[in-house]
Design a protein around this motif. Structure first.
Motif, PDB file in Angstrom:
ATOM      1  N   GLY A  44       0.817  -1.214   0.000  1.00  0.00           N
ATOM      2  CA  GLY A  44       0.000   0.000   0.000  1.00  0.00           C
ATOM      3  C   GLY A  44       0.846   1.257   0.000  1.00  0.00           C
ATOM      4  N   ILE A  45       1.898   1.265   0.820  1.00  0.00           N
ATOM      5  CA  ILE A  45       2.786   2.432   0.871  1.00  0.00           C
ATOM      6  C   ILE A  45       3.489   2.621  -0.472  1.00  0.00           C
ATOM      7  N   LEU A  47       2.402   1.711  -3.441  1.00  0.00           N
ATOM      8  CA  LEU A  47       1.443   2.198  -4.437  1.00  0.00           C
ATOM      9  C   LEU A  47       1.114   3.674  -4.228  1.00  0.00           C
ATOM     10  N   VAL A  48       1.016   4.108  -2.984  1.00  0.00           N
ATOM     11  CA  VAL A  48       0.772   5.526  -2.719  1.00  0.00           C
ATOM     12  C   VAL A  48       1.955   6.348  -3.225  1.00  0.00           C
ATOM     13  N   GLY A  49       3.177   5.874  -2.997  1.00  0.00           N
ATOM     14  CA  GLY A  49       4.360   6.585  -3.489  1.00  0.00           C
ATOM     15  C   GLY A  49       4.388   6.675  -4.997  1.00  0.00           C
ATOM     16  N   GLY A  51       1.801   6.574  -6.974  1.00  0.00           N
ATOM     17  CA  GLY A  51       0.731   7.474  -7.398  1.00  0.00           C
ATOM     18  C   GLY A  51       1.119   8.935  -7.215  1.00  0.00           C
ATOM     19  N   LEU A  52       1.760   9.253  -6.088  1.00  0.00           N
ATOM     20  CA  LEU A  52       2.195  10.635  -5.873  1.00  0.00           C
ATOM     21  C   LEU A  52       3.272  11.048  -6.871  1.00  0.00           C
TER      22      LEU A  52
END
Length: 63
Positions: A44-45, A47-49, A51-52
């Motif tokens: 999850g972390i 994927l968030v990175g 995406g950002l």
């Protein structure tokens, strides 16, 4: 305006243990449960990175 009718109190019946079968809950041993949680959190972390980073590059190109 009408007054609400009185509702009798209901006491739930005492039930026994859940039936054994295909859908009965099963506990995992501790190492397996920890491994799943760690992998999910890390993914999850990551994927968030990603995406950002993607949004940052898109905003930089359009501006």
């Amino acid at each position: 305006m009408t007054t609400p009718a009185a509702v009798p109190a209901v006491t739930p019946a005492v039930s026994g243990p859940p039936p054994e079968g295909r859908l009965a809950p099963q506990a995992l041993d501790t190492p397996a449960a920890r491994r799943v949680q760690t992998v999910s959190l890390g993914a999850g972390i990551a994927l968030v990175g990603l995406g950002l980073g993607f949004l940052g590059l898109r905003m930089r190109r359009t501006g």
